[in-house]
Design a protein around this motif. Structure first.
Motif, PDB file in Angstrom:
ATOM      1  N   GLU A 183      16.792  -9.795 -10.865  1.00  0.00           N
ATOM      2  CA  GLU A 183      16.886 -10.878  -9.885  1.00  0.00           C
ATOM      3  C   GLU A 183      15.514 -11.442  -9.522  1.00  0.00           C
ATOM      4  N   PHE A 184      14.547 -10.559  -9.305  1.00  0.00           N
ATOM      5  CA  PHE A 184      13.224 -11.036  -8.925  1.00  0.00           C
ATOM      6  C   PHE A 184      12.189  -9.938  -9.091  1.00  0.00           C
ATOM      7  N   VAL A 185      10.943 -10.371  -9.223  1.00  0.00           N
ATOM      8  CA  VAL A 185       9.771  -9.504  -9.127  1.00  0.00           C
ATOM      9  C   VAL A 185       8.800 -10.269  -8.239  1.00  0.00           C
ATOM     10  N   GLU A 186       8.387  -9.638  -7.157  1.00  0.00           N
ATOM     11  CA  GLU A 186       7.447 -10.308  -6.265  1.00  0.00           C
ATOM     12  C   GLU A 186       6.267  -9.393  -5.965  1.00  0.00           C
ATOM     13  N   LYS A 187       5.123 -10.016  -5.831  1.00  0.00           N
ATOM     14  CA  LYS A 187       3.920  -9.285  -5.435  1.00  0.00           C
ATOM     15  C   LYS A 187       3.818  -9.373  -3.924  1.00  0.00           C
ATOM     16  N   VAL A 188       3.608  -8.231  -3.287  1.00  0.00           N
ATOM     17  CA  VAL A 188       3.528  -8.170  -1.829  1.00  0.00           C
ATOM     18  C   VAL A 188       2.171  -7.580  -1.442  1.00  0.00           C
ATOM     19  N   GLU A 189       1.542  -8.185  -0.454  1.00  0.00           N
ATOM     20  CA  GLU A 189       0.271  -7.684   0.079  1.00  0.00           C
ATOM     21  C   GLU A 189       0.427  -7.440   1.567  1.00  0.00           C
ATOM     22  N   GLU A 239      -4.591  -4.104   2.885  1.00  0.00           N
ATOM     23  CA  GLU A 239      -5.224  -3.743   1.625  1.00  0.00           C
ATOM     24  C   GLU A 239      -4.247  -3.158   0.610  1.00  0.00           C
ATOM     25  N   VAL A 240      -2.986  -3.026   0.995  1.00  0.00           N
ATOM     26  CA  VAL A 240      -1.973  -2.444   0.111  1.00  0.00           C
ATOM     27  C   VAL A 240      -1.271  -3.567  -0.663  1.00  0.00           C
ATOM     28  N   GLU A 241      -1.282  -3.436  -1.991  1.00  0.00           N
ATOM     29  CA  GLU A 241      -0.610  -4.397  -2.857  1.00  0.00           C
ATOM     30  C   GLU A 241       0.424  -3.650  -3.697  1.00  0.00           C
ATOM     31  N   TYR A 242       1.612  -4.209  -3.763  1.00  0.00           N
ATOM     32  CA  TYR A 242       2.666  -3.582  -4.555  1.00  0.00           C
ATOM     33  C   TYR A 242       3.623  -4.646  -5.074  1.00  0.00           C
ATOM     34  N   TYR A 243       4.436  -4.253  -6.021  1.00  0.00           N
ATOM     35  CA  TYR A 243       5.487  -5.115  -6.539  1.00  0.00           C
ATOM     36  C   TYR A 243       6.808  -4.662  -5.955  1.00  0.00           C
ATOM     37  N   ARG A 244       7.630  -5.615  -5.605  1.00  0.00           N
ATOM     38  CA  ARG A 244       8.993  -5.362  -5.119  1.00  0.00           C
ATOM     39  C   ARG A 244       9.917  -6.088  -6.086  1.00  0.00           C
ATOM     40  N   CYS A 245      10.803  -5.346  -6.701  1.00  0.00           N
ATOM     41  CA  CYS A 245      11.682  -5.889  -7.733  1.00  0.00           C
ATOM     42  C   CYS A 245      13.136  -5.711  -7.314  1.00  0.00           C
ATOM     43  N   GLY A 246      13.956  -6.678  -7.671  1.00  0.00           N
ATOM     44  CA  GLY A 246      15.383  -6.600  -7.399  1.00  0.00           C
ATOM     45  C   GLY A 246      16.162  -6.592  -8.702  1.00  0.00           C
ATOM     46  N   ALA A 250       4.428 -13.817 -11.125  1.00  0.00           N
ATOM     47  CA  ALA A 250       3.908 -15.189 -11.181  1.00  0.00           C
ATOM     48  C   ALA A 250       5.031 -16.167 -11.494  1.00  0.00           C
ATOM     49  N   TRP A 251       5.898 -15.806 -12.428  1.00  0.00           N
ATOM     50  CA  TRP A 251       7.032 -16.666 -12.756  1.00  0.00           C
ATOM     51  C   TRP A 251       7.941 -16.827 -11.543  1.00  0.00           C
ATOM     52  N   ASN A 252       8.140 -15.767 -10.817  1.00  0.00           N
ATOM     53  CA  ASN A 252       8.993 -15.791  -9.627  1.00  0.00           C
ATOM     54  C   ASN A 252       8.422 -16.735  -8.566  1.00  0.00           C
ATOM     55  N   GLU A 253       7.099 -16.857  -8.521  1.00  0.00           N
ATOM     56  CA  GLU A 253       6.450 -17.755  -7.574  1.00  0.00           C
ATOM     57  C   GLU A 253       6.432 -19.197  -8.072  1.00  0.00           C
ATOM     58  N   GLY A 254       6.897 -19.402  -9.315  1.00  0.00           N
ATOM     59  CA  GLY A 254       6.884 -20.746  -9.884  1.00  0.00           C
ATOM     60  C   GLY A 254       5.581 -21.090 -10.567  1.00  0.00           C
ATOM     61  N   ILE A 255       4.725 -20.078 -10.774  1.00  0.00           N
ATOM     62  CA  ILE A 255       3.419 -20.313 -11.385  1.00  0.00           C
ATOM     63  C   ILE A 255       3.498 -20.158 -12.902  1.00  0.00           C
ATOM     64  N   GLY A 256       4.331 -19.243 -13.358  1.00  0.00           N
ATOM     65  CA  GLY A 256       4.404 -18.950 -14.782  1.00  0.00           C
ATOM     66  C   GLY A 256       5.072 -20.030 -15.603  1.00  0.00           C
ATOM     67  N   TRP A 264       3.196  -7.035 -17.470  1.00  0.00           N
ATOM     68  CA  TRP A 264       4.593  -7.468 -17.399  1.00  0.00           C
ATOM     69  C   TRP A 264       4.982  -7.759 -15.952  1.00  0.00           C
ATOM     70  N   LEU A 265       4.642  -6.863 -15.033  1.00  0.00           N
ATOM     71  CA  LEU A 265       4.946  -7.068 -13.617  1.00  0.00           C
ATOM     72  C   LEU A 265       4.223  -8.295 -13.066  1.00  0.00           C
ATOM     73  N   ARG A 266       2.949  -8.437 -13.423  1.00  0.00           N
ATOM     74  CA  ARG A 266       2.154  -9.577 -12.961  1.00  0.00           C
ATOM     75  C   ARG A 266       2.753 -10.899 -13.451  1.00  0.00           C
ATOM     76  N   GLU A 267       3.136 -10.951 -14.723  1.00  0.00           N
ATOM     77  CA  GLU A 267       3.728 -12.165 -15.298  1.00  0.00           C
ATOM     78  C   GLU A 267       5.052 -12.513 -14.622  1.00  0.00           C
ATOM     79  N   HIS A 268       5.878 -11.525 -14.403  1.00  0.00           N
ATOM     80  CA  HIS A 268       7.178 -11.790 -13.782  1.00  0.00           C
ATOM     81  C   HIS A 268       7.026 -12.196 -12.313  1.00  0.00           C
TER      82      HIS A 268
END
Length: 130
Positions: free
Chosen positions: A76-82, A85-92, A122-128, A116-120
């Motif tokens: 469903e989604f992969v999002e980068k969350v900050e 100072e903590v950065e993580y990916y949250r995926c659905g 970015a795509w989820n944000e509409g950047i990819g 792979w996580l970074r690309e997905h």
């Protein structure tokens, strides 16, 4: 991979002290949100347990992240969350009528998985590229 199905699983994450506290708090907030939305039988919070299809997951070094998310129709989604100072990916990931949530600290996997996580994300944000 850590599976979170009940509040005591979150307390165990806290006691282990391997994850940053802001991430644990976010996992707890997601848990409580799902609990409130899905607890139609008014089960007491400390007795509530998610079925596996609805559980939350913390991905760890060595987990087959790409394999887990290999079905493009279920992801469903992969999002980068900050958070500070903590950065993580949250995926659905769609599992039947539920969305399983997965959390992964940035830079905790091999370079291929991080890319792979970074690309997905970015795509989820509409950047990819589409």
């Amino acid at each position: 991979m850590r599976i979170i199905q009940c509040l005591s699983d979150i307390e165990y994450l806290r006691a282990e002290n391997k994850l940053p506290m802001p991430l644990i708090k976010e996992i707890e907030q997601d848990f409580l949100g799902i609990y409130e939305a899905e607890n139609h039988d008014n089960i007491y919070l400390l007795n509530y347990r998610f079925p596996l299809m609805q559980a939350l997951f913390v991905l760890e070094k060595g987990d087959d992240v790409i394999g887990r998310f290999s079905d493009p129709f279920a992801l469903e989604f992969v999002e980068k969350v900050e958070i500070g100072e903590v950065e993580y990916y949250r995926c659905g990931l769609r599992k039947g009528p539920f969305i399983q949530l997965y959390y992964s600290l940035m830079n905790s996997h091999k370079a291929e998985i991080e890319e792979w996580l970074r690309e997905h994300a970015a795509w989820n944000e509409g950047i990819g590229d589409f």
